[in-house]
Write a protein that holds these residues in place. Structure first.
Motif, PDB file in Angstrom:
ATOM      1  N   LEU A  34      -9.512  14.970   9.848  1.00  0.00           N
ATOM      2  CA  LEU A  34     -10.201  14.313   8.738  1.00  0.00           C
ATOM      3  C   LEU A  34     -11.647  13.977   9.102  1.00  0.00           C
ATOM      4  O   LEU A  34     -12.551  14.098   8.273  1.00  0.00           O
ATOM      5  CB  LEU A  34      -9.450  13.038   8.336  1.00  0.00           C
ATOM      6  CG  LEU A  34      -8.123  13.248   7.601  1.00  0.00           C
ATOM      7  CD1 LEU A  34      -7.418  11.920   7.388  1.00  0.00           C
ATOM      8  CD2 LEU A  34      -8.353  13.947   6.267  1.00  0.00           C
ATOM      9  N   THR A  35     -11.854  13.566  10.331  1.00  0.00           N
ATOM     10  CA  THR A  35     -13.213  13.255  10.782  1.00  0.00           C
ATOM     11  C   THR A  35     -14.084  14.510  10.743  1.00  0.00           C
ATOM     12  O   THR A  35     -15.255  14.464  10.341  1.00  0.00           O
ATOM     13  CB  THR A  35     -13.187  12.681  12.206  1.00  0.00           C
ATOM     14  OG1 THR A  35     -12.475  11.436  12.194  1.00  0.00           O
ATOM     15  CG2 THR A  35     -14.608  12.435  12.717  1.00  0.00           C
ATOM     16  N   LYS A  55      -8.140   8.310   5.825  1.00  0.00           N
ATOM     17  CA  LYS A  55      -8.189   7.867   7.220  1.00  0.00           C
ATOM     18  C   LYS A  55      -7.636   6.452   7.365  1.00  0.00           C
ATOM     19  O   LYS A  55      -6.930   6.148   8.328  1.00  0.00           O
ATOM     20  CB  LYS A  55      -9.635   7.938   7.749  1.00  0.00           C
ATOM     21  CG  LYS A  55     -10.124   9.352   7.999  1.00  0.00           C
ATOM     22  CD  LYS A  55     -11.594   9.386   8.393  1.00  0.00           C
ATOM     23  CE  LYS A  55     -11.826   8.808   9.759  1.00  0.00           C
ATOM     24  NZ  LYS A  55     -13.240   8.963  10.191  1.00  0.00           N
ATOM     25  N   GLU A  56      -7.953   5.589   6.414  1.00  0.00           N
ATOM     26  CA  GLU A  56      -7.434   4.226   6.455  1.00  0.00           C
ATOM     27  C   GLU A  56      -5.917   4.222   6.267  1.00  0.00           C
ATOM     28  O   GLU A  56      -5.197   3.457   6.911  1.00  0.00           O
ATOM     29  CB  GLU A  56      -8.107   3.371   5.379  1.00  0.00           C
ATOM     30  CG  GLU A  56      -9.530   2.968   5.719  1.00  0.00           C
ATOM     31  CD  GLU A  56      -9.615   2.173   7.009  1.00  0.00           C
ATOM     32  OE1 GLU A  56      -8.828   1.205   7.177  1.00  0.00           O
ATOM     33  OE2 GLU A  56     -10.446   2.524   7.869  1.00  0.00           O
ATOM     34  N   THR A  57      -5.447   5.088   5.354  1.00  0.00           N
ATOM     35  CA  THR A  57      -4.004   5.185   5.117  1.00  0.00           C
ATOM     36  C   THR A  57      -3.284   5.665   6.373  1.00  0.00           C
ATOM     37  O   THR A  57      -2.248   5.112   6.762  1.00  0.00           O
ATOM     38  CB  THR A  57      -3.715   6.156   3.959  1.00  0.00           C
ATOM     39  OG1 THR A  57      -4.341   5.662   2.767  1.00  0.00           O
ATOM     40  CG2 THR A  57      -2.213   6.282   3.724  1.00  0.00           C
ATOM     41  N   ILE A  58      -3.847   6.679   6.989  1.00  0.00           N
ATOM     42  CA  ILE A  58      -3.252   7.229   8.206  1.00  0.00           C
ATOM     43  C   ILE A  58      -3.276   6.194   9.333  1.00  0.00           C
ATOM     44  O   ILE A  58      -2.316   6.067  10.099  1.00  0.00           O
ATOM     45  CB  ILE A  58      -3.996   8.508   8.634  1.00  0.00           C
ATOM     46  CG1 ILE A  58      -3.629   9.652   7.690  1.00  0.00           C
ATOM     47  CG2 ILE A  58      -3.661   8.891  10.073  1.00  0.00           C
ATOM     48  CD1 ILE A  58      -4.377  10.929   7.955  1.00  0.00           C
ATOM     49  N   LYS A  59      -4.370   5.453   9.411  1.00  0.00           N
ATOM     50  CA  LYS A  59      -4.485   4.422  10.448  1.00  0.00           C
ATOM     51  C   LYS A  59      -3.374   3.382  10.300  1.00  0.00           C
ATOM     52  O   LYS A  59      -2.726   2.995  11.284  1.00  0.00           O
ATOM     53  CB  LYS A  59      -5.850   3.741  10.357  1.00  0.00           C
ATOM     54  CG  LYS A  59      -6.076   2.675  11.407  1.00  0.00           C
ATOM     55  CD  LYS A  59      -7.454   2.040  11.259  1.00  0.00           C
ATOM     56  CE  LYS A  59      -7.679   0.941  12.284  1.00  0.00           C
ATOM     57  NZ  LYS A  59      -9.021   0.304  12.128  1.00  0.00           N
ATOM     58  N   GLY A  60      -3.130   2.955   9.059  1.00  0.00           N
ATOM     59  CA  GLY A  60      -2.071   1.977   8.826  1.00  0.00           C
ATOM     60  C   GLY A  60      -0.697   2.534   9.127  1.00  0.00           C
ATOM     61  O   GLY A  60       0.152   1.856   9.717  1.00  0.00           O
TER      62      GLY A  60
END
Length: 215
Positions: A60-61, A113-118
């Motif tokens: 994603l990055t 990315k935020e969803t994946i991080k959580g």
């Protein structure tokens, strides 16, 4: 004491005479640690989970960087438009639409990315808890093993026994280090989950082996 344990101890008592290979002795000790295989498997699950989410985040990055670069190039393209051209306004509008499209994708990627991080934190937390549980079991078993073999240590077998125990201690520390690295990364160092502390301390094992070596 069961027959298997008696045979195990009898073999240790004769170790000085048999000159058992160090690797074989260490393997025998490892077999006595019923939690060993489970601990290794649990640590593998933690590392696999982290790798999986790292790969997703990296992908994603990369996409985000590509979109950001595309936006920069499109903005630069606008500055190069010929203001005297009859198509100037239409061209600028077209480029702006492309910019907006890419900016929307960047926002979507940031959200993903935020969803994946959580999700990563939740999933890694679960496998970490299991990892530390099995490490604690292994720590207890190794401590018990030291107490058991202490009863048959003599001048002929002490050096080999101590070295085998030190090898297992190093392996235990290696597994613990892997877990501690992950828990620190996710802000979970020394977290207490139902009595399982996210930390590995094997100082008592070290002291027991030192004491055995001086016996």
């Amino acid at each position: 004491m069961n027959k298997t344990k008696m045979t195990f101890l009898s073999g240790l008592a004769l170790l000085g005479l048999e000159a058992k290979a160090q690797e074989a002795l260490t393997a025998d000790f490892r077999k006595e640690l019923k939690a060993y295989a489970g601990a290794v498997e649990a640590v593998d699950k933690v590392e696999n989970a982290v790798e999986q989410y790292n790969t997703l985040a990296d992908n994603l990055t990369t996409q985000e960087q590509m979109m950001t670069q595309a936006v920069a190039e499109l903005k630069e393209e606008i500055t190069k438009q010929d203001v005297t051209s009859p198509d100037f306004v239409d061209n600028v509008k077209k480029v702006n639409r492309e910019i907006e499209f890419n900016q929307d994708k960047i926002k979507a990627i940031a959200s993903a990315k935020e969803t994946i991080k959580g999700k990563a934190q939740a999933d890694v937390f679960e496998v970490l808890a299991e990892g530390y549980r099995t490490i604690r079991e292994l720590n207890v078993e190794l401590s018990s093993l030291i107490d058991t073999v202490e009863t048959v240590v003599n001048s002929g077998n002490k050096a080999q026994i101590v070295k085998a125990l030190q090898t297992l201690h190093h392996e235990l520390n290696g597994l613990g280090y892997a877990l501690n690295s992950v828990s620190t990364k996710y802000g979970l160092a020394r977290y207490n989950h139902n009595g399982i502390v996210f930390d590995v301390n094997t100082n008592s094992i070290s002291r027991k082996i030192d004491s055995l070596s001086r016996k």
